[in-house]
Design a protein around this motif. Structure first.
Motif, PDB file in Angstrom:
ATOM      1  N   GLY A  39       0.808  -1.220   0.000  1.00 44.42           N
ATOM      2  CA  GLY A  39       0.000   0.000   0.000  1.00 44.42           C
ATOM      3  C   GLY A  39       0.835   1.261   0.000  1.00 44.42           C
ATOM      4  O   GLY A  39       0.464   2.263  -0.619  1.00 44.42           O
ATOM      5  N   SER A  40       1.982   1.231   0.687  1.00 40.49           N
ATOM      6  CA  SER A  40       2.844   2.417   0.699  1.00 40.49           C
ATOM      7  C   SER A  40       3.365   2.733  -0.694  1.00 40.49           C
ATOM      8  O   SER A  40       3.470   3.900  -1.085  1.00 40.49           O
ATOM      9  N   GLY A  41       3.692   1.682  -1.453  1.00 42.37           N
ATOM     10  CA  GLY A  41       4.149   1.900  -2.827  1.00 42.37           C
ATOM     11  C   GLY A  41       3.052   2.466  -3.707  1.00 42.37           C
ATOM     12  O   GLY A  41       3.291   3.359  -4.532  1.00 42.37           O
ATOM     13  N   MET A  42       1.834   1.969  -3.532  1.00 43.22           N
ATOM     14  CA  MET A  42       0.707   2.468  -4.319  1.00 43.22           C
ATOM     15  C   MET A  42       0.396   3.920  -3.962  1.00 43.22           C
ATOM     16  O   MET A  42       0.107   4.742  -4.848  1.00 43.22           O
ATOM     17  N   ALA A  43       0.487   4.240  -2.671  1.00 46.06           N
ATOM     18  CA  ALA A  43       0.222   5.612  -2.238  1.00 46.06           C
ATOM     19  C   ALA A  43       1.276   6.569  -2.774  1.00 46.06           C
ATOM     20  O   ALA A  43       0.955   7.673  -3.253  1.00 46.06           O
ATOM     21  N   VAL A 115      -2.598 -12.555  -0.484  1.00 51.14           N
ATOM     22  CA  VAL A 115      -3.613 -12.384  -1.531  1.00 51.14           C
ATOM     23  C   VAL A 115      -4.764 -11.518  -1.035  1.00 51.14           C
ATOM     24  O   VAL A 115      -5.216 -10.598  -1.729  1.00 51.14           O
ATOM     25  N   VAL A 116      -5.235 -11.786   0.187  1.00 49.61           N
ATOM     26  CA  VAL A 116      -6.339 -11.005   0.739  1.00 49.61           C
ATOM     27  C   VAL A 116      -5.934  -9.543   0.910  1.00 49.61           C
ATOM     28  O   VAL A 116      -6.724  -8.627   0.615  1.00 49.61           O
ATOM     29  N   ALA A 117      -4.705  -9.294   1.365  1.00 48.47           N
ATOM     30  CA  ALA A 117      -4.227  -7.918   1.524  1.00 48.47           C
ATOM     31  C   ALA A 117      -4.245  -7.176   0.188  1.00 48.47           C
ATOM     32  O   ALA A 117      -4.672  -6.015   0.115  1.00 48.47           O
ATOM     33  N   CYS A 118      -3.813  -7.849  -0.878  1.00 55.68           N
ATOM     34  CA  CYS A 118      -3.778  -7.203  -2.193  1.00 55.68           C
ATOM     35  C   CYS A 118      -5.184  -6.982  -2.750  1.00 55.68           C
ATOM     36  O   CYS A 118      -5.449  -5.959  -3.397  1.00 55.68           O
ATOM     37  N   GLU A 129      -3.745  -0.783  -9.511  1.00 58.15           N
ATOM     38  CA  GLU A 129      -3.010  -2.034  -9.707  1.00 58.15           C
ATOM     39  C   GLU A 129      -2.085  -2.326  -8.532  1.00 58.15           C
ATOM     40  O   GLU A 129      -1.381  -1.447  -8.042  1.00 58.15           O
ATOM     41  N   THR A 130      -2.109  -3.573  -8.082  1.00 55.93           N
ATOM     42  CA  THR A 130      -1.113  -4.033  -7.106  1.00 55.93           C
ATOM     43  C   THR A 130       0.036  -4.642  -7.910  1.00 55.93           C
ATOM     44  O   THR A 130      -0.031  -5.789  -8.335  1.00 55.93           O
ATOM     45  N   SER A 131       1.066  -3.852  -8.108  1.00 58.43           N
ATOM     46  CA  SER A 131       2.135  -4.229  -9.032  1.00 58.43           C
ATOM     47  C   SER A 131       2.889  -5.466  -8.571  1.00 58.43           C
ATOM     48  O   SER A 131       3.320  -5.562  -7.416  1.00 58.43           O
ATOM     49  N   ALA A 132       3.074  -6.405  -9.503  1.00 53.59           N
ATOM     50  CA  ALA A 132       3.845  -7.614  -9.207  1.00 53.59           C
ATOM     51  C   ALA A 132       5.331  -7.294  -9.248  1.00 53.59           C
ATOM     52  O   ALA A 132       5.764  -6.333  -9.888  1.00 53.59           O
ATOM     53  N   PHE A 133       6.114  -8.091  -8.559  1.00 50.73           N
ATOM     54  CA  PHE A 133       7.562  -7.911  -8.583  1.00 50.73           C
ATOM     55  C   PHE A 133       8.094  -8.241  -9.973  1.00 50.73           C
ATOM     56  O   PHE A 133       7.621  -9.168 -10.636  1.00 50.73           O
ATOM     57  N   VAL A 209      -3.236 -11.170  -7.905  1.00 49.88           N
ATOM     58  CA  VAL A 209      -4.249 -10.138  -8.136  1.00 49.88           C
ATOM     59  C   VAL A 209      -4.046  -9.444  -9.481  1.00 49.88           C
ATOM     60  O   VAL A 209      -5.016  -9.098 -10.168  1.00 49.88           O
ATOM     61  N   SER A 210      -2.796  -9.234  -9.874  1.00 44.28           N
ATOM     62  CA  SER A 210      -2.531  -8.600 -11.182  1.00 44.28           C
ATOM     63  C   SER A 210      -2.375  -9.636 -12.292  1.00 44.28           C
ATOM     64  O   SER A 210      -2.296  -9.285 -13.464  1.00 44.28           O
TER      65      SER A 210
END
Length: 252
Positions: A39-43, A115-118, A129-133, A209-210
């Motif tokens: 979430g910090s990365g998305m924010a 998975v639930v967190a994403c 988007e929850t970016s994959a590594f 998720v992605s």
């Protein structure tokens, strides 16, 4: 040799109340960790219009993951041992500190937590988007594999030194801090190259998720190899116990 103390356990462990509680604790700890870290990365990406891959974004990710892991390990320590990482669980298994069946229970809980967190992040952010590594340009799969092995070695070695070693004494109280710090430091070192996962579950949630699986195997093989090496090295060089001795879950 630690390998001689590996124990398989029995399927009945999955039905024991303490094992179920431990799995639930791992699920919750992983959810807390991934929600805050991812979430910090998305924010940061939203606030800077795509700046999560900048130096400032890397520092932000390092701090967020260090803080979140410190909390996630702390809240689960007295219930499950606060592994919050399938690689840490594997390292404990290699050292004979957890059975295979309980490890599998932990792995399932950890993957589900991620998975639930994403999924929650995707819903709460309105579908971001929850970016994959992924590997950075110019980084080969073998470069990335070495990065993940070495970083996870450092993480699991730290876990052994501060949480598993029966001689740790009062140093055990700083285990969550040390574990959070080494993950934050490794993100600064490897984030620009592989994303610095060190944790198959952390990579798994965003990938599901992605639905992005490019080079995903690296984020499993690297951490498991690094964890296994760290467990064997620390057990042989510094613990060197004889015979199998199951440690209380609070000690790992």
């Amino acid at each position: 040799m630690p390998i001689a103390r590996i124990t398989i356990g029995t399927p009945d462990e999955a039905r024991q109340p303490d094992a179920i509680k431990a799995a639930v604790a791992e699920f919750i700890s992983m959810l807390i960790f991934v929600f805050a870290g991812e979430g910090s990365g998305m924010a940061f990406d939203k606030l800077t219009d795509g700046g999560s891959s900048t130096p400032a974004g890397l520092v932000s990710a390092s701090i967020a993951h260090a803080f979140a892991l410190f909390v996630a390990v702390s809240v689960g320590a007295n219930i499950s041992g606060g592994h919050v990482n399938p690689a840490v669980t594997f390292g404990a298994f290699v050292g004979g500190h957890i059975s295979l069946f309980r490890s599998i229970l932990y792995w399932i809980a950890q993957l589900l937590g991620s998975v639930v967190a994403c999924l929650l992040l995707k819903f709460a952010t309105g579908g971001l988007e929850t970016s994959a590594f992924a590997l950075s340009s110019g980084v080969t799969v073998w470069n990335a594999l070495v990065f993940e092995i070495v970083m996870t070695f450092g993480l699991v070695y730290t876990v052994y030194a501060t949480a598993v070693d029966p001689k740790k004494g009062d140093i055990g109280i700083i285990a969550p801090i040390a574990i959070g710090f080494i993950v934050g430091a490794n993100i600064l070192a490897g984030g620009a190259f592989t994303g610095a996962s060190m944790n198959p579950a952390v990579s798994f949630g965003p990938a599901v998720v992605s639905w992005t699986w490019a080079s995903h195997w690296i984020y499993w093989l690297g951490p498991f190899v690094g964890a296994g090496i760290a467990a064997v090295v620390y057990e042989i060089c510094f613990i060197n116990q004889t015979g199998h001795e199951q440690l209380p879950t609070t000690d790992y």
